[in-house]
Design a protein around this motif. Structure first.
Motif, PDB file in Angstrom:
ATOM      1  N   ALA A 158       0.825  -1.216   0.000  1.00 22.95           N
ATOM      2  CA  ALA A 158       0.000   0.000   0.000  1.00 22.95           C
ATOM      3  C   ALA A 158       0.853   1.256   0.000  1.00 22.95           C
ATOM      4  N   ASN A 159       2.121   1.111   0.361  1.00 24.66           N
ATOM      5  CA  ASN A 159       2.995   2.278   0.449  1.00 24.66           C
ATOM      6  C   ASN A 159       4.163   2.222  -0.538  1.00 24.66           C
ATOM      7  N   GLY A 160       4.051   1.340  -1.516  1.00 26.64           N
ATOM      8  CA  GLY A 160       5.064   1.285  -2.567  1.00 26.64           C
ATOM      9  C   GLY A 160       6.430   0.831  -2.086  1.00 26.64           C
ATOM     10  N   LEU A 161       6.435  -0.044  -1.073  1.00 21.63           N
ATOM     11  CA  LEU A 161       7.701  -0.596  -0.566  1.00 21.63           C
ATOM     12  C   LEU A 161       7.780  -2.080  -0.905  1.00 21.63           C
ATOM     13  N   VAL A 162       9.000  -2.604  -0.909  1.00 23.02           N
ATOM     14  CA  VAL A 162       9.192  -4.049  -1.098  1.00 23.02           C
ATOM     15  C   VAL A 162      10.155  -4.581  -0.037  1.00 23.02           C
ATOM     16  N   ALA A 163       9.880  -5.820   0.417  1.00 23.40           N
ATOM     17  CA  ALA A 163      10.792  -6.479   1.362  1.00 23.40           C
ATOM     18  C   ALA A 163      11.979  -7.018   0.562  1.00 23.40           C
ATOM     19  N   VAL A 164      13.178  -6.732   1.032  1.00 21.31           N
ATOM     20  CA  VAL A 164      14.364  -7.173   0.288  1.00 21.31           C
ATOM     21  C   VAL A 164      15.198  -8.184   1.075  1.00 21.31           C
ATOM     22  N   GLU A 165      14.893  -8.372   2.347  1.00 19.55           N
ATOM     23  CA  GLU A 165      15.702  -9.286   3.153  1.00 19.55           C
ATOM     24  C   GLU A 165      14.939  -9.653   4.428  1.00 19.55           C
ATOM     25  N   ASP A 166      14.971 -10.938   4.771  1.00 19.42           N
ATOM     26  CA  ASP A 166      14.381 -11.349   6.055  1.00 19.42           C
ATOM     27  C   ASP A 166      15.387 -11.147   7.175  1.00 19.42           C
ATOM     28  N   VAL A 167      14.905 -10.703   8.311  1.00 24.68           N
ATOM     29  CA  VAL A 167      15.773 -10.539   9.486  1.00 24.68           C
ATOM     30  C   VAL A 167      15.540 -11.676  10.482  1.00 24.68           C
ATOM     31  N   MET A 168      14.294 -11.952  10.807  1.00 31.88           N
ATOM     32  CA  MET A 168      13.990 -13.117  11.654  1.00 31.88           C
ATOM     33  C   MET A 168      12.501 -13.441  11.613  1.00 31.88           C
ATOM     34  N   PRO A 169      12.169 -14.734  11.738  1.00 30.51           N
ATOM     35  CA  PRO A 169      10.753 -15.088  11.884  1.00 30.51           C
ATOM     36  C   PRO A 169      10.295 -14.713  13.292  1.00 30.51           C
ATOM     37  N   VAL A 170       9.021 -14.349  13.411  1.00 28.74           N
ATOM     38  CA  VAL A 170       8.513 -13.871  14.707  1.00 28.74           C
ATOM     39  C   VAL A 170       7.218 -14.603  15.068  1.00 28.74           C
ATOM     40  N   SER A 171       7.141 -14.998  16.314  1.00 29.99           N
ATOM     41  CA  SER A 171       5.880 -15.444  16.903  1.00 29.99           C
ATOM     42  C   SER A 171       5.941 -15.033  18.365  1.00 29.99           C
ATOM     43  N   SER A 172       4.840 -15.206  19.089  1.00 32.53           N
ATOM     44  CA  SER A 172       4.824 -14.736  20.478  1.00 32.53           C
ATOM     45  C   SER A 172       5.166 -15.860  21.440  1.00 32.53           C
ATOM     46  N   ARG A 173       5.825 -15.477  22.516  1.00 33.22           N
ATOM     47  CA  ARG A 173       6.264 -16.445  23.518  1.00 33.22           C
ATOM     48  C   ARG A 173       5.729 -16.097  24.893  1.00 33.22           C
ATOM     49  N   LEU A 174       5.558 -17.130  25.671  1.00 31.75           N
ATOM     50  CA  LEU A 174       5.258 -16.946  27.083  1.00 31.75           C
ATOM     51  C   LEU A 174       6.550 -16.540  27.776  1.00 31.75           C
ATOM     52  N   ILE A 175       6.486 -15.519  28.611  1.00 31.33           N
ATOM     53  CA  ILE A 175       7.668 -15.150  29.405  1.00 31.33           C
ATOM     54  C   ILE A 175       7.291 -15.172  30.874  1.00 31.33           C
ATOM     55  N   VAL A 176       8.255 -15.579  31.690  1.00 32.04           N
ATOM     56  CA  VAL A 176       7.965 -15.810  33.104  1.00 32.04           C
ATOM     57  C   VAL A 176       9.031 -15.147  33.957  1.00 32.04           C
ATOM     58  N   ASN A 177       8.596 -14.525  35.043  1.00 26.29           N
ATOM     59  CA  ASN A 177       9.519 -13.949  36.016  1.00 26.29           C
ATOM     60  C   ASN A 177      10.249 -15.087  36.741  1.00 26.29           C
ATOM     61  N   GLN A 178      11.570 -14.948  36.820  1.00 26.88           N
ATOM     62  CA  GLN A 178      12.355 -16.083  37.317  1.00 26.88           C
ATOM     63  C   GLN A 178      12.094 -16.374  38.789  1.00 26.88           C
ATOM     64  N   ALA A 179      11.868 -15.342  39.588  1.00 24.20           N
ATOM     65  CA  ALA A 179      11.580 -15.575  41.017  1.00 24.20           C
ATOM     66  C   ALA A 179      10.204 -16.220  41.174  1.00 24.20           C
ATOM     67  N   ALA A 180       9.222 -15.732  40.385  1.00 23.48           N
ATOM     68  CA  ALA A 180       7.863 -16.286  40.480  1.00 23.48           C
ATOM     69  C   ALA A 180       7.855 -17.768  40.138  1.00 23.48           C
ATOM     70  N   LEU A 181       8.706 -18.125  39.211  1.00 22.85           N
ATOM     71  CA  LEU A 181       8.766 -19.529  38.801  1.00 22.85           C
ATOM     72  C   LEU A 181       9.121 -20.420  39.990  1.00 22.85           C
ATOM     73  N   LYS A 182       9.934 -19.891  40.877  1.00 18.28           N
ATOM     74  CA  LYS A 182      10.329 -20.680  42.056  1.00 18.28           C
ATOM     75  C   LYS A 182       9.311 -20.528  43.183  1.00 18.28           C
ATOM     76  N   THR A 183       8.941 -19.273  43.483  1.00 21.95           N
ATOM     77  CA  THR A 183       8.123 -19.065  44.690  1.00 21.95           C
ATOM     78  C   THR A 183       6.635 -19.348  44.449  1.00 21.95           C
ATOM     79  N   ARG A 184       6.197 -19.303  43.190  1.00 18.85           N
ATOM     80  CA  ARG A 184       4.771 -19.511  42.905  1.00 18.85           C
ATOM     81  C   ARG A 184       4.537 -20.708  42.002  1.00 18.85           C
TER      82      ARG A 184
END
Ligand code: ADP
Ligand code: PRP
Ligand code: MG
Length: 222
Positions: free
Chosen positions: A177-203
Motif C-alpha cells: 500500500a505504500n510502494g515498498l518491497v521487502a528485500v531481506e528477512d531478518v527473523m521469523p517472529v511469533s509470540s512467547r510466554l515469558i515468566v519472572n524467574q523468582a515467580a517460577l520458584k516461589t509460585r
C-alpha cells in the motif's frame, strides 16, 4: 474484583490479547472484561487468583522482569530487542506460535538495495527495533545510521527520512500500500510466554499448571 490475586499476567491489547483468549480458555480461564470495552488496565478473570494487566506490547518484558507481573506474552521481535539491553532476565519456556509474522528489511520500489550494499553505501535505516537492526547490518558488514521511530515506519522511505526500514511484515499489505518491497528477512517472529524467574520458584504451585495448560493449548507450527 480480585483483592489479592496470587498471579498477575501482562498482556498487550490487540492481536496478542485476541489470540491469547482461546489459549486462556483452554486453560479454563475466562477474561471477564474486554480491553476494547473497558478503560480498566487491570482486568479480572474467572479465577479469583489471576488478574491481567493491559500494557504496551514493548512494555510486557519490563513488567515481567521486575516482577510487577509474574508472566506475560510478547513477540520475539520485542523480546529480542529487549534482551539486548536486559540480557538473561526472562525465562521463555514456550513458543505459543501466535501473532506470527517476520522482521524484514524493506525499501522503496525501485531502490536497488543489493547494489547499495555491494557498493558499500552508508544506509539510513528507520526502525523501532534499533538493536535488532544494528546487529543485522553489522553481521552483513553494512554501515548504517539507525533512526529510531515509534511507529508508521513504512512512511520513512517515502518522505526521504530513510533508505530502508526494519519492520514487521505479515501479509505484506502495508508494504504494498505504500510502494515498498521487502528485500531481506531478518527473523521469523511469533509470540512467547515469558515468566519472572523468582515467580517460577516461589509460585510454582499456581504457576506451573497454567504454563502446562498453555503448552497443551499452543497451536502447532505450520
Ligand atoms: P504495537 O502497538 O507494538 O504495534 P501490536 O499488537 O501491533 O502492538 O503487536 C504486538 C506483537 O504482535 C508484535 O510485537 C509482533 O510480535 C506481532 N505483530 C505485529 N504486527 C503483526 C502483524 N501484522 N501480523 C502478525 N503479528 C504481528
Ligand atoms: C503492523 C506492522 C506493519 C503491519 C504489517 O502494524 O507495524 O505495519 O502490521 O502487517 P501486514 O504485512 O499484514 O500489512 P499494525 O497493524 O500492528 O498497526 P500499528 O502497529 O501501526 O498500530
Ligand atoms: Mg502494531
Amino acid at each position: 474484583m480480585t483483592q489479592n490475586p496470587q498471579l498477575t499476567m501482562a498482556l498487550s491489547k490487540g492481536r496478542i490479547f485476541e489470540e491469547t483468549l482461546p489459549l486462556l480458555e483452554q486453560a479454563g480461564i475466562v477474561v471477564t472484561e474486554h480491553p476494547d470495552q473497558s478503560r480498566k488496565l487491570i482486568l479480572p478473570t474467572s479465577r479469583d487468583d489471576l488478574r491481567i494487566l493491559i500494557v504496551r506490547a514493548s512494555d510486557v518484558p519490563t513488567y515481567v522482569q521486575y516482577g510487577a507481573a509474574d508472566f506475560g506474552i510478547a513477540g520475539k521481535d520485542v523480546l529480542y530487542e529487549y534482551s539486548k539491553e536486559h540480557p538473561g532476565g526472562l525465562y521463555q519456556p514456550i513458543d505459543l506460535n501466535i501473532a506470527r509474522c517476520r522482521l524484514a528489511v524493506a525499501v522503496r520500489e525501485g531502490f536497488d538495495y543489493e547494489a547499495a550494499v555491494r557498493q558499500g553505501a552508508r544506509l539510513r535505516v528507520a526502525t523501532k527495533y534499533v538493536n535488532v537492526a544494528r546487529e543485522h547490518f553489522a553481521r552483513k558488514g553494512v554501515y548504517v545510521d539507525i533512526i529510531k521511530l515509534y511507529g508508521s515506519m513504512e512512511l520513512a522511505p517515502l518522505v526521504g527520512l530513510a533508505d530502508a526500514i526494519v519492520d514487521v511484515v505479515s501479509t505484506g499489505g502495508t508494504l504494498r500500500a505504500n510502494g515498498l518491497v521487502a528485500v531481506e528477512d531478518v527473523m521469523p517472529v511469533s509470540s512467547r510466554l515469558i515468566v519472572n524467574q523468582a515467580a517460577l520458584k516461589t509460585r510454582a504451585a499456581v504457576l506451573q499448571p497454567i504454563l502446562d495448560a498453555f503448552e497443551h493449548a499452543t497451536p502447532s507450527q505450520g
